[in-house]
Design a protein around this motif. Sequence first.
Motif, PDB file in Angstrom:
ATOM      1  N   ASP A  25       0.818  -1.196   0.000  1.00  0.00           N
ATOM      2  CA  ASP A  25       0.000   0.000   0.000  1.00  0.00           C
ATOM      3  C   ASP A  25       0.862   1.260   0.000  1.00  0.00           C
ATOM      4  OD1 ASP A  25      -2.344  -1.368  -0.004  1.00  0.00           O
ATOM      5  OD2 ASP A  25      -2.410  -1.522   2.200  1.00  0.00           O
ATOM      6  N   ASP A  26       2.175   1.114   0.350  1.00  0.00           N
ATOM      7  CA  ASP A  26       3.073   2.270   0.384  1.00  0.00           C
ATOM      8  C   ASP A  26       3.341   2.745  -1.028  1.00  0.00           C
ATOM      9  OD1 ASP A  26       4.973   4.122   0.808  1.00  0.00           O
ATOM     10  OD2 ASP A  26       6.303   2.850   2.035  1.00  0.00           O
ATOM     11  N   ILE A  27       3.122   4.020  -1.286  1.00  0.00           N
ATOM     12  CA  ILE A  27       3.249   4.555  -2.654  1.00  0.00           C
ATOM     13  C   ILE A  27       4.688   4.597  -3.119  1.00  0.00           C
ATOM     14  CG2 ILE A  27       3.459   7.007  -2.118  1.00  0.00           C
ATOM     15  CD1 ILE A  27       1.410   7.478  -4.346  1.00  0.00           C
ATOM     16  N   THR A  28       5.663   4.458  -2.175  1.00  0.00           N
ATOM     17  CA  THR A  28       7.063   4.508  -2.572  1.00  0.00           C
ATOM     18  C   THR A  28       7.584   3.180  -3.076  1.00  0.00           C
ATOM     19  OG1 THR A  28       7.805   3.964  -0.363  1.00  0.00           O
ATOM     20  CG2 THR A  28       7.466   6.287  -0.841  1.00  0.00           C
ATOM     21  N   ASN A  29       6.811   2.139  -3.044  1.00  0.00           N
ATOM     22  CA  ASN A  29       7.280   0.819  -3.490  1.00  0.00           C
ATOM     23  C   ASN A  29       7.169   0.728  -4.998  1.00  0.00           C
ATOM     24  OD1 ASN A  29       8.149  -1.735  -3.699  1.00  0.00           O
ATOM     25  ND2 ASN A  29       6.409  -2.677  -2.619  1.00  0.00           N
ATOM     26  N   ILE A  30       8.199   1.217  -5.740  1.00  0.00           N
ATOM     27  CA  ILE A  30       8.206   1.254  -7.205  1.00  0.00           C
ATOM     28  C   ILE A  30       9.298   0.316  -7.699  1.00  0.00           C
ATOM     29  CG2 ILE A  30       8.460   2.733  -9.231  1.00  0.00           C
ATOM     30  CD1 ILE A  30       6.034   3.361  -7.575  1.00  0.00           C
ATOM     31  N   GLN A  31       8.994  -0.472  -8.739  1.00  0.00           N
ATOM     32  CA  GLN A  31       9.982  -1.369  -9.330  1.00  0.00           C
ATOM     33  C   GLN A  31      10.257  -0.967 -10.769  1.00  0.00           C
ATOM     34  OE1 GLN A  31       9.397  -5.505  -9.013  1.00  0.00           O
ATOM     35  NE2 GLN A  31       8.372  -5.395  -7.015  1.00  0.00           N
ATOM     36  N   ALA A  32      11.498  -1.212 -11.215  1.00  0.00           N
ATOM     37  CA  ALA A  32      11.870  -1.047 -12.623  1.00  0.00           C
ATOM     38  C   ALA A  32      12.246  -2.412 -13.167  1.00  0.00           C
ATOM     39  CB  ALA A  32      13.036  -0.079 -12.766  1.00  0.00           C
ATOM     40  N   PHE A  33      11.703  -2.749 -14.305  1.00  0.00           N
ATOM     41  CA  PHE A  33      11.969  -4.036 -14.935  1.00  0.00           C
ATOM     42  C   PHE A  33      12.759  -3.782 -16.213  1.00  0.00           C
ATOM     43  CE2 PHE A  33      11.366  -8.384 -15.959  1.00  0.00           C
ATOM     44  CZ  PHE A  33      11.261  -8.436 -17.325  1.00  0.00           C
ATOM     45  N   TYR A  34      13.915  -4.476 -16.362  1.00  0.00           N
ATOM     46  CA  TYR A  34      14.792  -4.296 -17.517  1.00  0.00           C
ATOM     47  C   TYR A  34      14.845  -5.588 -18.309  1.00  0.00           C
ATOM     48  CZ  TYR A  34      16.402  -0.397 -14.646  1.00  0.00           C
ATOM     49  OH  TYR A  34      16.456   0.711 -13.874  1.00  0.00           O
ATOM     50  N   GLN A  35      14.791  -5.469 -19.633  1.00  0.00           N
ATOM     51  CA  GLN A  35      14.956  -6.650 -20.465  1.00  0.00           C
ATOM     52  C   GLN A  35      16.424  -7.026 -20.577  1.00  0.00           C
ATOM     53  OE1 GLN A  35      13.036  -5.797 -24.184  1.00  0.00           O
ATOM     54  NE2 GLN A  35      11.070  -6.614 -23.465  1.00  0.00           N
ATOM     55  N   GLY A  36      16.661  -8.302 -20.880  1.00  0.00           N
ATOM     56  CA  GLY A  36      18.018  -8.782 -21.012  1.00  0.00           C
ATOM     57  C   GLY A  36      18.508  -9.418 -19.736  1.00  0.00           C
ATOM     58  N   LYS A  37      19.840  -9.509 -19.609  1.00  0.00           N
ATOM     59  CA  LYS A  37      20.456 -10.113 -18.440  1.00  0.00           C
ATOM     60  C   LYS A  37      21.134  -9.027 -17.611  1.00  0.00           C
ATOM     61  CE  LYS A  37      21.388 -14.489 -20.819  1.00  0.00           C
ATOM     62  NZ  LYS A  37      22.428 -15.471 -21.203  1.00  0.00           N
ATOM     63  N   CYS A  38      21.421  -9.365 -16.352  1.00  0.00           N
ATOM     64  CA  CYS A  38      22.128  -8.424 -15.486  1.00  0.00           C
ATOM     65  C   CYS A  38      23.462  -8.046 -16.146  1.00  0.00           C
ATOM     66  CB  CYS A  38      22.375  -9.045 -14.112  1.00  0.00           C
ATOM     67  SG  CYS A  38      20.888  -9.215 -13.107  1.00  0.00           S
ATOM     68  N   PRO A  39      23.742  -6.751 -16.355  1.00  0.00           N
ATOM     69  CA  PRO A  39      24.974  -6.332 -17.060  1.00  0.00           C
ATOM     70  C   PRO A  39      26.205  -6.507 -16.173  1.00  0.00           C
ATOM     71  CG  PRO A  39      23.778  -4.432 -16.279  1.00  0.00           C
ATOM     72  CD  PRO A  39      22.912  -5.624 -15.962  1.00  0.00           C
ATOM     73  N   GLU A  40      27.364  -6.642 -16.885  1.00  0.00           N
ATOM     74  CA  GLU A  40      28.611  -6.753 -16.127  1.00  0.00           C
ATOM     75  C   GLU A  40      28.909  -5.452 -15.402  1.00  0.00           C
ATOM     76  OE1 GLU A  40      31.668  -8.000 -18.761  1.00  0.00           O
ATOM     77  OE2 GLU A  40      30.746  -9.949 -19.202  1.00  0.00           O
ATOM     78  N   GLU A  41      28.693  -4.342 -16.109  1.00  0.00           N
ATOM     79  CA  GLU A  41      28.866  -3.043 -15.457  1.00  0.00           C
ATOM     80  C   GLU A  41      27.543  -2.709 -14.773  1.00  0.00           C
ATOM     81  OE1 GLU A  41      30.465  -0.008 -17.877  1.00  0.00           O
ATOM     82  OE2 GLU A  41      31.884  -1.312 -18.896  1.00  0.00           O
ATOM     83  N   MET A  42      27.534  -2.713 -13.470  1.00  0.00           N
ATOM     84  CA  MET A  42      26.319  -2.636 -12.675  1.00  0.00           C
ATOM     85  C   MET A  42      25.586  -1.317 -12.881  1.00  0.00           C
ATOM     86  SD  MET A  42      24.365  -4.244 -10.669  1.00  0.00           S
ATOM     87  CE  MET A  42      25.430  -5.567 -10.129  1.00  0.00           C
ATOM     88  N   VAL A  43      24.308  -1.433 -13.241  1.00  0.00           N
ATOM     89  CA  VAL A  43      23.426  -0.278 -13.288  1.00  0.00           C
ATOM     90  C   VAL A  43      22.742  -0.096 -11.931  1.00  0.00           C
ATOM     91  CG1 VAL A  43      21.351   0.681 -14.345  1.00  0.00           C
ATOM     92  CG2 VAL A  43      23.055  -0.482 -15.745  1.00  0.00           C
ATOM     93  N   CYS A  44      22.415  -1.227 -11.314  1.00  0.00           N
ATOM     94  CA  CYS A  44      21.759  -1.181 -10.007  1.00  0.00           C
ATOM     95  C   CYS A  44      22.747  -0.711  -8.952  1.00  0.00           C
ATOM     96  CB  CYS A  44      21.221  -2.565  -9.624  1.00  0.00           C
ATOM     97  SG  CYS A  44      20.036  -3.227 -10.804  1.00  0.00           S
ATOM     98  N   ALA A  45      22.238   0.038  -7.996  1.00  0.00           N
ATOM     99  CA  ALA A  45      23.091   0.594  -6.964  1.00  0.00           C
ATOM    100  C   ALA A  45      23.742  -0.501  -6.124  1.00  0.00           C
ATOM    101  CB  ALA A  45      22.278   1.533  -6.072  1.00  0.00           C
ATOM    102  N   HIS A  46      22.969  -1.551  -5.789  1.00  0.00           N
ATOM    103  CA  HIS A  46      23.512  -2.587  -4.920  1.00  0.00           C
ATOM    104  C   HIS A  46      23.629  -3.933  -5.623  1.00  0.00           C
ATOM    105  CE1 HIS A  46      22.466  -0.467  -0.833  1.00  0.00           C
ATOM    106  NE2 HIS A  46      23.273   0.241  -1.614  1.00  0.00           N
ATOM    107  N   SER A  47      22.486  -4.491  -6.054  1.00  0.00           N
ATOM    108  CA  SER A  47      22.540  -5.826  -6.646  1.00  0.00           C
ATOM    109  C   SER A  47      21.455  -5.980  -7.705  1.00  0.00           C
ATOM    110  CB  SER A  47      22.377  -6.912  -5.567  1.00  0.00           C
ATOM    111  OG  SER A  47      21.144  -6.744  -4.892  1.00  0.00           O
ATOM    112  N   CYS A  48      21.654  -6.993  -8.536  1.00  0.00           N
ATOM    113  CA  CYS A  48      20.745  -7.257  -9.654  1.00  0.00           C
ATOM    114  C   CYS A  48      20.167  -8.663  -9.493  1.00  0.00           C
ATOM    115  CB  CYS A  48      21.522  -7.142 -10.965  1.00  0.00           C
ATOM    116  SG  CYS A  48      20.567  -7.607 -12.427  1.00  0.00           S
TER     117      CYS A  48
END
Length: 855
Positions: A25-48
């Motif tokens: 119910d918390d409005i801050t719970n937002i997800q981003a979905f990316y196509q493909g595989k987890c990249p070698e050069e990390m886009v995510c701040a912590h983990s993929c």
Amino acid sequence: MPSNIQRLCFSSILVFILQDLAVCDDITNIQAFYQGKCPEEMVCAHSCLTIDNGYICTCREGYMLSLNGFSCLEIPGIEEAPVVDQVLKSPSLSTSSDSISLSSPEHLVIQSAGHIGENGHTDDQSNSLSGGNGHTDDQSNSLSQGNQHDDLALQTNDHIVAEMIDLKEKSVKNSNSDVIQGVGEPMSLVHRPTCYGVVCQNNGTCVVDGSMVRCNCPIGSSGRRCEKQTMVRYPKFLGNGYLALPVLKTGYKEFDIEIDFKPQANNGLLLFTAENTNTKSDFFSIALINGYVEFRYDCGTGPAILRSKVQVTMGNWNRVHARRVDNEGSLQLNDGEMVVGFSKGAYSRITLRLPVYVGGYRNMTAMSTRAGISKPFVGCVQEIIINKYRYDLRKQEIVGDTLFGLNVGECSEGICDQVQCARGGTCVAKSADQHICLCPLGTGGSNCQYEINVRIPEFGGHSYLQHNGLGRSTLSYTQIEIVFKPTSRDGMLLYNGFTLDRKGDFLSLAMKEGYLEFCFDLGTGPGVIRSVEELSLGQWHWVRVSRTGLQGVMEVDEQPRVEGVSKGAFTQLTLLQDLFIGGHKNYDHTSRLANITKSFQGCIQKVIINEQPLQLLEDASHGVNIEGCEHPCLGEPCMNGGECVPDRDVYQCFCPLGYGNTNCEDEIDRNVYVPRYNGHSFLLYTGRSINKRVTGSKIDIQLTMKPETGNGLILWSGRDQPITSNSDYLALGFVDGALQFRYNLGSGEAVISYNDTRLYDGEWHTIRAQRDKQDGFLEVDETEIVEGSSPGSYTMLNTNKMLYVGGLPNVSQNTLRKFTRGFDGCIASLMLAEDYDITLVEEAQKGRNILPCRT
């Protein structure tokens, strides 16, 4: 050269961000979905985290995912800052053509064709995006962040389209682009929500509904995740559901539909079925359109459209009645004017192969053109009757008619939460929005708050009396007699069944549409016998129904006698369950073929089954909501211990020995030498000197009498009360003008009859009846003798050592209708065995309605 991050994000993937309201119910719970595989050069701040055909970003313990879907925010109390989030906090970012520019973490704009600035305007000459001040730098193909991460850039392709949804205010769509821009509030880049991580219970199905993720709950379950079990009896539709009833197989030529509903919206589909799923051929529908009810049907050559003259009453119960015969239809809403119309073309038959959908349809878009409505119904439905069959809207696997359904609630849910019923009463839903307390016998009032004394039971529509069932006592023959006063056109008077699974043998008597209907099933299909005329309400009626094998008979008041036959070849009726009077505690246990769902309303004064009177209240094992019917007997008009016996709207007092007159108010000398009997009188003798002269192998009776009518029991002694077909008994009395001497020694009945109208000439006559073993003799006035014998080998008479003179209680029932009433007239003397002269009144142990004879 574009970086790996640029290629990953905008050369070969789409970016999705969802606001997962279904997960949290918390409005801050937002997800981003990316196509493909987890990249070698990390886009995510912590983990993929890799999931189906793509990946999402997650955060370490102590952090939460940011609104942008890839950076992480520190949870207060844990000191560690996200890495990538720093990039987004740069005061300015710029892009060249096919690039992205950010000026703050709250604003992010993507452009695939033209320039979009912070104010939402597009520059068709530029193929770049600018954030912050909205300017374009054509020479730059990178994302700049001051002194940090100089070469970090995200490259995009022209075909990428992103939607931008304002998280706090309603968004508006720019007319010149595919970008939805928020009004005055920060925005996050979003695309479609997903069902990732959403678990719907009880076979529910996760669906994406616009920007929301929710569960479609099968009928019988409810809640955000279908976690609650819900018993649906009165369905509640929320505008996104439906239920389905079986295919209407009896609507080919005509159908008649009645629906009780309470709408909460002016538009919505109430009922729909068709020949095919594409709805392009035969169909019919009932829908609310702008507050009016529309009835549409098509026999294959063009639709009829009938609209009610008045609008529904919003938030209140309405009743619609739609009928079609061939291509002619009619529609009536509540008590409004009836509307009549015709379908087009020459065809007049409808073929229906789909279930009957209620409240909506599984593909509203497919049928919207035909039915004229694209929205499901919002509100409650209480009753659906099609072709005189009242549908049970519960699930079919329980006992109902509903095949399947989605997102259906229960209108009566919680209706008893604040109700307390006193004296052991139980609260149940009376209807979709009303409750009722089921009060045990002897209690009454809306909350069972009173103790009541009932003489004649009154049934209020949610009442019943429960008795032992008829079992195997009615295998070949059944007879039921009832005196009743109905106040409603519909309701069950009596029911007895074989099993609790709605199958097998049953017998029922019920009011249906003002007529009385007798129904019995011997296991191969019911016989239904209906009264010729309607019964008037608020008045007393008498009915006698009987069946012998397959043959059934009904007699109602002065109406013509009606006969009928049950289906199949079976001839015996077995009723192992309890007998219910005035209603049933659970209609799920009644046969479907009886089609009974409503309880009787009115008074029941008398029930006689196979000549045995049923003590409605005294013999009942259980009962609820039984009130007292208004009747003079409630005032106890009979004095001096007299018994008040109701006779429809009037009464008769049965006075004990020594009292008489209308209300037993007069004292009468017990030294009456010659007693008079009035048809409801008797004297009872239990002395040993008398009984030893009645039982055994011989008997000799001599009496002097002056009869007044041609029917009446003069003398009786029997073994059982009431007797059975093989019970020992001895009797003397009049039957249709004939004087009969009857007895049964256990191996068959002897009937010795003398028929002469001279016995009713107002004069005294002497009668002598004798029996020597099986042989009997009847002598009248010492001149004429009639002889006879009983069959079989038995010679001894065994009785209960009681002798009744002038009648006995419940004559018809206790003699198996061999005699229908007591003796009318006077008896001057009675002698047994030539040596015992009975002093009639003085020796009696008990008596009723005895007066001196007017000689």
